[in-house]
Motif scaffolding. Structure first.
Motif, PDB file in Angstrom:
ATOM      1  N   GLU A   1      45.005  30.074  50.629  1.00 48.51           N
ATOM      2  CA  GLU A   1      43.845  31.066  49.385  1.00 48.51           C
ATOM      3  C   GLU A   1      43.614  32.726  48.553  1.00 48.51           C
ATOM      4  OE1 GLU A   1      39.114  29.840  48.702  1.00 48.51           O
ATOM      5  OE2 GLU A   1      39.932  30.680  50.207  1.00 48.51           O
ATOM      6  N   LEU A   2      43.951  33.420  49.672  1.00 51.46           N
ATOM      7  CA  LEU A   2      44.021  34.467  49.851  1.00 51.46           C
ATOM      8  C   LEU A   2      45.290  35.379  48.397  1.00 51.46           C
ATOM      9  CD1 LEU A   2      42.741  35.965  52.718  1.00 51.46           C
ATOM     10  CD2 LEU A   2      40.998  35.014  50.523  1.00 51.46           C
ATOM     11  N   THR A   3      45.952  34.531  48.464  1.00 50.82           N
ATOM     12  CA  THR A   3      47.168  35.019  48.033  1.00 50.82           C
ATOM     13  C   THR A   3      47.707  34.364  46.634  1.00 50.82           C
ATOM     14  OG1 THR A   3      48.669  34.839  49.964  1.00 50.82           O
ATOM     15  CG2 THR A   3      49.844  34.427  48.071  1.00 50.82           C
ATOM     16  N   ASP A   4      47.366  33.044  46.424  1.00 51.97           N
ATOM     17  CA  ASP A   4      46.484  32.876  45.723  1.00 51.97           C
ATOM     18  C   ASP A   4      45.662  34.237  44.249  1.00 51.97           C
ATOM     19  OD1 ASP A   4      48.146  30.373  45.657  1.00 51.97           O
ATOM     20  OD2 ASP A   4      46.797  29.457  45.464  1.00 51.97           O
ATOM     21  N   LEU A   5      44.653  34.312  45.250  1.00 52.27           N
ATOM     22  CA  LEU A   5      43.991  34.803  44.553  1.00 52.27           C
ATOM     23  C   LEU A   5      44.422  35.662  44.023  1.00 52.27           C
ATOM     24  CD1 LEU A   5      40.880  33.799  46.818  1.00 52.27           C
ATOM     25  CD2 LEU A   5      40.791  33.295  44.148  1.00 52.27           C
ATOM     26  N   TRP A   6      44.683  36.795  45.310  1.00 50.43           N
ATOM     27  CA  TRP A   6      45.843  38.279  44.855  1.00 50.43           C
ATOM     28  C   TRP A   6      46.433  37.911  43.909  1.00 50.43           C
ATOM     29  CZ3 TRP A   6      45.042  42.874  45.875  1.00 50.43           C
ATOM     30  CH2 TRP A   6      46.619  43.813  45.136  1.00 50.43           C
ATOM     31  N   ASP A   7      46.763  36.792  43.347  1.00 54.74           N
ATOM     32  CA  ASP A   7      48.194  36.702  42.464  1.00 54.74           C
ATOM     33  C   ASP A   7      47.561  36.124  41.215  1.00 54.74           C
ATOM     34  OD1 ASP A   7      50.148  37.196  43.848  1.00 54.74           O
ATOM     35  OD2 ASP A   7      50.600  35.119  44.262  1.00 54.74           O
ATOM     36  N   ALA A   8      46.220  35.594  41.133  1.00 57.26           N
ATOM     37  CA  ALA A   8      45.477  35.751  39.518  1.00 57.26           C
ATOM     38  C   ALA A   8      45.072  37.104  38.809  1.00 57.26           C
ATOM     39  CB  ALA A   8      44.163  35.456  40.117  1.00 57.26           C
ATOM     40  N   PRO A   9      45.705  36.521  37.224  1.00 55.79           N
ATOM     41  CA  PRO A   9      45.293  37.788  36.211  1.00 55.79           C
ATOM     42  C   PRO A   9      44.325  38.679  36.700  1.00 55.79           C
ATOM     43  CG  PRO A   9      45.798  35.665  35.651  1.00 55.79           C
ATOM     44  CD  PRO A   9      45.166  34.994  37.205  1.00 55.79           C
ATOM     45  N   VAL A  10      44.507  39.537  36.362  1.00 52.03           N
ATOM     46  CA  VAL A  10      43.687  40.806  36.375  1.00 52.03           C
ATOM     47  C   VAL A  10      43.802  41.925  34.745  1.00 52.03           C
ATOM     48  CG1 VAL A  10      45.114  41.667  38.115  1.00 52.03           C
ATOM     49  CG2 VAL A  10      42.843  42.597  37.942  1.00 52.03           C
ATOM     50  N   ASN A  11      42.892  42.047  34.377  1.00 54.65           N
ATOM     51  CA  ASN A  11      43.328  43.013  33.180  1.00 54.65           C
ATOM     52  C   ASN A  11      42.632  44.312  33.424  1.00 54.65           C
ATOM     53  OD1 ASN A  11      44.655  43.395  30.520  1.00 54.65           O
ATOM     54  ND2 ASN A  11      42.927  43.005  29.453  1.00 54.65           N
ATOM     55  N   THR A  12      42.475  45.010  34.551  1.00 56.64           N
ATOM     56  CA  THR A  12      41.965  46.572  34.293  1.00 56.64           C
ATOM     57  C   THR A  12      42.090  47.574  33.363  1.00 56.64           C
ATOM     58  OG1 THR A  12      41.813  46.696  36.659  1.00 56.64           O
ATOM     59  CG2 THR A  12      40.104  45.516  35.870  1.00 56.64           C
ATOM     60  N   ALA A  13      41.712  49.543  34.132  1.00 54.55           N
ATOM     61  CA  ALA A  13      42.254  49.820  33.847  1.00 54.55           C
ATOM     62  C   ALA A  13      43.473  50.333  34.578  1.00 54.55           C
ATOM     63  CB  ALA A  13      41.426  51.704  33.418  1.00 54.55           C
ATOM     64  N   ALA A  14      43.263  50.203  35.813  1.00 55.91           N
ATOM     65  CA  ALA A  14      44.115  50.673  36.428  1.00 55.91           C
ATOM     66  C   ALA A  14      45.296  49.294  36.762  1.00 55.91           C
ATOM     67  CB  ALA A  14      43.378  50.835  37.854  1.00 55.91           C
ATOM     68  N   LEU A  15      44.872  48.312  37.568  1.00 60.41           N
ATOM     69  CA  LEU A  15      45.464  46.628  37.758  1.00 60.41           C
ATOM     70  C   LEU A  15      45.598  45.876  36.735  1.00 60.41           C
ATOM     71  CD1 LEU A  15      44.127  46.029  41.467  1.00 60.41           C
ATOM     72  CD2 LEU A  15      46.348  47.193  40.595  1.00 60.41           C
ATOM     73  N   ARG A  16      46.938  44.954  36.686  1.00 60.40           N
ATOM     74  CA  ARG A  16      46.923  44.377  35.200  1.00 60.40           C
ATOM     75  C   ARG A  16      48.123  44.169  35.849  1.00 60.40           C
ATOM     76  NH1 ARG A  16      46.538  47.081  29.402  1.00 60.40           N
ATOM     77  NH2 ARG A  16      44.815  47.762  30.224  1.00 60.40           N
ATOM     78  N   TRP A  17      48.260  42.682  35.390  1.00 59.51           N
ATOM     79  CA  TRP A  17      49.293  41.870  35.610  1.00 59.51           C
ATOM     80  C   TRP A  17      48.554  39.961  35.198  1.00 59.51           C
ATOM     81  CZ3 TRP A  17      48.534  43.741  40.892  1.00 59.51           C
ATOM     82  CH2 TRP A  17      47.963  43.036  41.633  1.00 59.51           C
ATOM     83  N   GLY A  18      49.802  39.285  34.905  1.00 63.52           N
ATOM     84  CA  GLY A  18      49.124  37.876  35.127  1.00 63.52           C
ATOM     85  C   GLY A  18      48.563  38.098  33.490  1.00 63.52           C
ATOM     86  N   VAL A  19      48.097  38.604  32.247  1.00 65.49           N
ATOM     87  CA  VAL A  19      47.889  38.558  31.347  1.00 65.49           C
ATOM     88  C   VAL A  19      48.885  38.908  29.824  1.00 65.49           C
ATOM     89  CG1 VAL A  19      45.674  39.518  31.837  1.00 65.49           C
ATOM     90  CG2 VAL A  19      46.791  40.784  30.983  1.00 65.49           C
TER      91      VAL A  19
END
Length: 333
Positions: free
Chosen positions: A315-333
């Motif tokens: 579960e924690l791995t899936d949530l870590w991999d989930a899309p994120v769109n911020t100034a400092a972290l961004r992936w999956g978008v």
């Protein structure tokens, strides 16, 4: 003191002005009271996440405001906790009707002011929960804390709890995820040289050319001990032993390894530390499943690094991999 500033009283607000111009597609900035919020806040039906603390640790926390992470961040003056009223207004600004989670690093001022803010917004009918991060294994108590300090592991709490909120978990569920991450992450830092707080005008502490502060806090607080400078591998061995033996981590575990720069450390050196830390995980039979390297929780221009290790499950791995769109972290978008 040499810094790219205009006047000491204007450092935080002028920095936030630049941040807003650079990332206006992701965030908005309020100056009175001072907080940073998602551009689309409040998101109706979603749990809101609010964090904050003294400035000087950028990109923490404002750099992590955006989809999949924080809904708001409340910056105080440099190394100074924000007062309750900006926390109140940030909480109200991101309340979408599903409640708000405060993620608070374990420093006395932060804890007290977030508690006061939670009481005030609670009186207005907003349900607030709080998770206090305390991942630092260096010391049990310090000048700033009762118990362990909240340090770089806070980023991992914010990312994973933010993903849980984005997928639609309720307030109790998001809180439980944040608590789970905090319970399974351990961190420690080392400083080679101090940063300079603008209003002080001089380094926060002195180290001889052949000394390092082992277990330093993110405000330059003393650590476990002051030791002689060693090669990177020897220092990394010390840090990993302190972290891995604390939880403890054991053979067969799957982990996220986060090597963080304190603000004045080249990325090349952080990768030297990461290389040795990964070797140690291999030697212990611990699977390096996810990684993060960069200066994400800084202490102005302090030279040094910290290591955080988070024990993962599916579960924690899936949530870590989930899309994120911020100034400092961004992936999956």
């Amino acid at each position: 003191m040499k810094k790219l500033i205009n006047g000491v009283p204007d450092v935080v607000d002028e920095s936030l002005d630049g941040f807003a111009r650079a990332h206006g597609d992701i965030i908005t900035v309020s100056h009175d009271p001072r907080f940073v919020a998602r551009a689309d806040a409040p998101v109706q039906g979603k749990v809101g996440l609010v964090s904050g603390g003294g400035s000087g640790h950028e990109p923490l926390h404002a750099g992590f405001v955006g989809r999949g992470m924080l809904d708001a961040a409340v910056p105080g003056e440099v190394f100074t906790s924000p007062t309750p009223m900006p926390i109140v207004e940030a909480t109200k600004a991101v309340d979408g009707g599903a409640g708000v989670l405060h993620i608070v690093k374990n420093y006395t001022g932060d804890v007290l002011n977030f508690e006061t803010a939670a009481d005030l917004v609670g009186a207005e009918g907003i349900t607030v929960r709080a998770v206090v991060t305390n991942d630092d294994v260096a010391v049990q108590d310090s000048l700033y804390t009762a118990g362990r300090r909240g340090v770089a592991g806070t980023v991992l709490v914010e990312k994973i709890a933010g993903a849980a909120a984005e997928r639609g978990d309720d307030l109790d569920g998001v809180t439980a995820i944040a608590e789970k991450v905090n319970a399974n992450v351990r961190s420690i830092g080392v400083a080679l040289a101090a940063g300079t707080v603008p209003h002080a005008g001089e380094p926060g502490f002195d180290l001889a050319d052949d000394e390092v502060e082992f277990g330093v806090g993110i405000h330059g607080e003393p650590g476990r001990e002051r030791i002689k400078l060693e090669p990177a591998d020897a220092l990394t061995d010390r840090m990993m032993a302190a972290v891995l033996d604390d939880l403890p981590f054991s053979s067969g575990d799957s982990v996220l390894l986060f090597v963080n720069g304190m603000g004045g450390t080249p990325l090349s050196e952080l990768y030297i530390v990461f290389r040795r830390a990964a070797q140690i995980l291999d030697d212990r039979g611990i699977t390096l499943s996810r990684s993060l390297v960069g200066s994400l929780v800084t202490s102005l221009e302090m030279q040094g690094a910290s290591i955080s290790v988070l024990k993962l499950d599916d579960e924690l791995t899936d949530l870590w991999d989930a899309p994120v769109n911020t100034a400092a972290l961004r992936w999956g978008v």
